[in-house]
Design a protein around this motif. Structure first.
Motif, PDB file in Angstrom:
ATOM      1  N   MET A 201     -11.478 -30.652   7.568  1.00 33.55           N
ATOM      2  CA  MET A 201     -12.026 -30.174   8.806  1.00 33.55           C
ATOM      3  C   MET A 201     -13.410 -29.593   8.543  1.00 33.55           C
ATOM      4  SD  MET A 201      -9.698 -28.066  11.530  1.00 33.55           S
ATOM      5  CE  MET A 201      -8.390 -27.802  10.401  1.00 33.55           C
ATOM      6  N   HIS A 202     -14.267 -29.746   9.514  1.00 34.90           N
ATOM      7  CA  HIS A 202     -15.620 -29.209   9.432  1.00 34.90           C
ATOM      8  C   HIS A 202     -15.925 -28.480  10.724  1.00 34.90           C
ATOM      9  CE1 HIS A 202     -16.643 -31.466   5.823  1.00 34.90           C
ATOM     10  NE2 HIS A 202     -15.977 -32.475   6.363  1.00 34.90           N
ATOM     11  N   ALA A 203     -16.878 -27.540  10.650  1.00 35.22           N
ATOM     12  CA  ALA A 203     -17.298 -26.813  11.843  1.00 35.22           C
ATOM     13  C   ALA A 203     -18.781 -26.508  11.745  1.00 35.22           C
ATOM     14  CB  ALA A 203     -16.514 -25.515  11.985  1.00 35.22           C
ATOM     15  N   ASN A 204     -19.446 -26.472  12.878  1.00 36.85           N
ATOM     16  CA  ASN A 204     -20.841 -26.041  12.953  1.00 36.85           C
ATOM     17  C   ASN A 204     -20.838 -24.599  13.438  1.00 36.85           C
ATOM     18  OD1 ASN A 204     -22.074 -28.498  12.209  1.00 36.85           O
ATOM     19  ND2 ASN A 204     -21.691 -29.310  14.241  1.00 36.85           N
ATOM     20  N   LEU A 205     -20.967 -23.689  12.501  1.00 34.37           N
ATOM     21  CA  LEU A 205     -20.932 -22.269  12.834  1.00 34.37           C
ATOM     22  C   LEU A 205     -22.263 -21.835  13.421  1.00 34.37           C
ATOM     23  CD1 LEU A 205     -19.254 -21.028   9.527  1.00 34.37           C
ATOM     24  CD2 LEU A 205     -18.127 -21.688  11.654  1.00 34.37           C
ATOM     25  N   ASP A 206     -22.209 -20.978  14.438  1.00 36.34           N
ATOM     26  CA  ASP A 206     -23.446 -20.444  15.004  1.00 36.34           C
ATOM     27  C   ASP A 206     -24.088 -19.447  14.055  1.00 36.34           C
ATOM     28  OD1 ASP A 206     -23.266 -21.953  17.329  1.00 36.34           O
ATOM     29  OD2 ASP A 206     -22.130 -20.428  18.392  1.00 36.34           O
ATOM     30  N   ALA A 207     -23.270 -18.681  13.340  1.00 32.86           N
ATOM     31  CA  ALA A 207     -23.777 -17.703  12.374  1.00 32.86           C
ATOM     32  C   ALA A 207     -22.624 -17.210  11.516  1.00 32.86           C
ATOM     33  CB  ALA A 207     -24.427 -16.525  13.100  1.00 32.86           C
ATOM     34  N   LEU A 208     -22.977 -16.507  10.442  1.00 29.94           N
ATOM     35  CA  LEU A 208     -22.009 -15.819   9.594  1.00 29.94           C
ATOM     36  C   LEU A 208     -22.458 -14.368   9.456  1.00 29.94           C
ATOM     37  CD1 LEU A 208     -21.534 -18.393   6.694  1.00 29.94           C
ATOM     38  CD2 LEU A 208     -19.843 -17.786   8.423  1.00 29.94           C
ATOM     39  N   VAL A 209     -21.502 -13.451   9.413  1.00 33.98           N
ATOM     40  CA  VAL A 209     -21.811 -12.045   9.190  1.00 33.98           C
ATOM     41  C   VAL A 209     -22.203 -11.879   7.728  1.00 33.98           C
ATOM     42  CG1 VAL A 209     -20.892  -9.695   9.194  1.00 33.98           C
ATOM     43  CG2 VAL A 209     -20.220 -11.294  11.003  1.00 33.98           C
TER      44      VAL A 209
ATOM     45  N   VAL B  13      -9.582 -21.286  20.525  1.00 31.86           N
ATOM     46  CA  VAL B  13      -9.331 -22.449  19.665  1.00 31.86           C
ATOM     47  C   VAL B  13     -10.537 -22.697  18.763  1.00 31.86           C
ATOM     48  CG1 VAL B  13      -8.916 -24.936  19.626  1.00 31.86           C
ATOM     49  CG2 VAL B  13      -7.690 -23.489  21.269  1.00 31.86           C
ATOM     50  N   GLN B  14     -11.730 -22.664  19.328  1.00 33.30           N
ATOM     51  CA  GLN B  14     -12.944 -22.886  18.550  1.00 33.30           C
ATOM     52  C   GLN B  14     -13.079 -21.835  17.446  1.00 33.30           C
ATOM     53  OE1 GLN B  14     -16.565 -22.730  20.847  1.00 33.30           O
ATOM     54  NE2 GLN B  14     -17.643 -24.042  19.392  1.00 33.30           N
ATOM     55  N   CYS B  15     -12.786 -20.582  17.767  1.00 30.92           N
ATOM     56  CA  CYS B  15     -12.840 -19.512  16.764  1.00 30.92           C
ATOM     57  C   CYS B  15     -11.858 -19.769  15.630  1.00 30.92           C
ATOM     58  CB  CYS B  15     -12.535 -18.155  17.412  1.00 30.92           C
ATOM     59  SG  CYS B  15     -13.897 -17.491  18.389  1.00 30.92           S
ATOM     60  N   HIS B  16     -10.680 -20.267  15.947  1.00 31.06           N
ATOM     61  CA  HIS B  16      -9.686 -20.528  14.900  1.00 31.06           C
ATOM     62  C   HIS B  16     -10.123 -21.676  13.990  1.00 31.06           C
ATOM     63  CE1 HIS B  16      -7.133 -17.615  16.844  1.00 31.06           C
ATOM     64  NE2 HIS B  16      -6.374 -17.662  15.771  1.00 31.06           N
ATOM     65  N   VAL B  17     -10.767 -22.695  14.543  1.00 30.75           N
ATOM     66  CA  VAL B  17     -11.302 -23.759  13.695  1.00 30.75           C
ATOM     67  C   VAL B  17     -12.357 -23.170  12.761  1.00 30.75           C
ATOM     68  CG1 VAL B  17     -12.658 -25.901  13.665  1.00 30.75           C
ATOM     69  CG2 VAL B  17     -10.797 -25.623  15.315  1.00 30.75           C
ATOM     70  N   HIS B  18     -13.220 -22.314  13.299  1.00 32.30           N
ATOM     71  CA  HIS B  18     -14.249 -21.675  12.467  1.00 32.30           C
ATOM     72  C   HIS B  18     -13.619 -20.823  11.368  1.00 32.30           C
ATOM     73  CE1 HIS B  18     -17.158 -23.310  15.061  1.00 32.30           C
ATOM     74  NE2 HIS B  18     -17.368 -22.286  15.867  1.00 32.30           N
ATOM     75  N   MET B  19     -12.565 -20.066  11.707  1.00 34.36           N
ATOM     76  CA  MET B  19     -11.900 -19.232  10.707  1.00 34.36           C
ATOM     77  C   MET B  19     -11.246 -20.076   9.626  1.00 34.36           C
ATOM     78  SD  MET B  19     -10.350 -15.980  12.826  1.00 34.36           S
ATOM     79  CE  MET B  19      -9.850 -16.813  14.330  1.00 34.36           C
ATOM     80  N   LEU B  20     -10.649 -21.211  10.022  1.00 33.14           N
ATOM     81  CA  LEU B  20     -10.063 -22.112   9.026  1.00 33.14           C
ATOM     82  C   LEU B  20     -11.132 -22.621   8.063  1.00 33.14           C
ATOM     83  CD1 LEU B  20      -7.619 -24.137  11.289  1.00 33.14           C
ATOM     84  CD2 LEU B  20      -6.969 -22.870   9.236  1.00 33.14           C
ATOM     85  N   CYS B  21     -12.260 -23.038   8.603  1.00 30.96           N
ATOM     86  CA  CYS B  21     -13.323 -23.610   7.771  1.00 30.96           C
ATOM     87  C   CYS B  21     -14.036 -22.555   6.932  1.00 30.96           C
ATOM     88  CB  CYS B  21     -14.322 -24.350   8.649  1.00 30.96           C
ATOM     89  SG  CYS B  21     -13.628 -25.842   9.396  1.00 30.96           S
ATOM     90  N   ALA B  22     -14.187 -21.349   7.469  1.00 38.37           N
ATOM     91  CA  ALA B  22     -14.893 -20.284   6.751  1.00 38.37           C
ATOM     92  C   ALA B  22     -13.945 -19.419   5.920  1.00 38.37           C
ATOM     93  CB  ALA B  22     -15.649 -19.405   7.742  1.00 38.37           C
ATOM     94  N   VAL B  23     -12.643 -19.698   6.005  1.00 35.89           N
ATOM     95  CA  VAL B  23     -11.605 -18.910   5.322  1.00 35.89           C
ATOM     96  C   VAL B  23     -11.805 -17.430   5.650  1.00 35.89           C
ATOM     97  CG1 VAL B  23     -10.366 -18.517   3.175  1.00 35.89           C
ATOM     98  CG2 VAL B  23     -11.650 -20.634   3.478  1.00 35.89           C
ATOM     99  N   ALA B  24     -11.663 -17.125   6.941  1.00 31.06           N
ATOM    100  CA  ALA B  24     -11.879 -15.764   7.437  1.00 31.06           C
ATOM    101  C   ALA B  24     -10.697 -15.308   8.279  1.00 31.06           C
ATOM    102  CB  ALA B  24     -13.158 -15.707   8.263  1.00 31.06           C
ATOM    103  N   GLU B  25     -10.578 -14.009   8.452  1.00 31.44           N
ATOM    104  CA  GLU B  25      -9.484 -13.418   9.229  1.00 31.44           C
ATOM    105  C   GLU B  25      -9.902 -13.001  10.632  1.00 31.44           C
ATOM    106  OE1 GLU B  25      -6.254 -13.328   8.236  1.00 31.44           O
ATOM    107  OE2 GLU B  25      -7.016 -14.518   6.558  1.00 31.44           O
TER     108      GLU B  25
END
Length: 92
Positions: free
Chosen positions: A1-9, A45-57
């Motif tokens: 899976m891939h995601a285009n993140l708007d930003a990372l903290v 749903v979009q946030c969960h895809v981002h969390m899966l790809c970024a390995v975040a909680e």
């Protein structure tokens, strides 16, 4: 899976999703109190895809909402949602 993140903290690597709603039309349903996890279902749903790809909680949502201004939300990771996304993506 891939995601285009708007930003990372910086520091934590948690994803940030940026949204606008109600600027040129009606405010979309689902926006709750700032600081909560009350965002529209599609954003969850979009946030969960981002969390899966970024390995975040958690995924932070920065939203510019008509009549409300700038608001921040925090969507926590729910395993059942992640599992459903992975299953659906695998079947696809």
């Amino acid at each position: 899976m891939h995601a285009n993140l708007d930003a990372l903290v910086l520091g934590s690597g948690e994803p940030v999703e940026a949204k606008t709603s109600g600027l040129t039309g009606p405010l979309a349903a689902g926006w709750g109190d700032p600081g909560s996890d009350q965002v529209p279902e599609a954003t969850i749903v979009q946030c969960h895809v981002h969390m899966l790809c970024a390995v975040a909680e958690v995924c932070h949502v920065a939203a510019l909402l008509g009549g409300r201004g700038f608001n921040l939300y925090a969507v926590p990771r729910y395993r059942v949602i992640c599992d459903a996304i992975v299953e659906s993506a695998s079947e696809f």
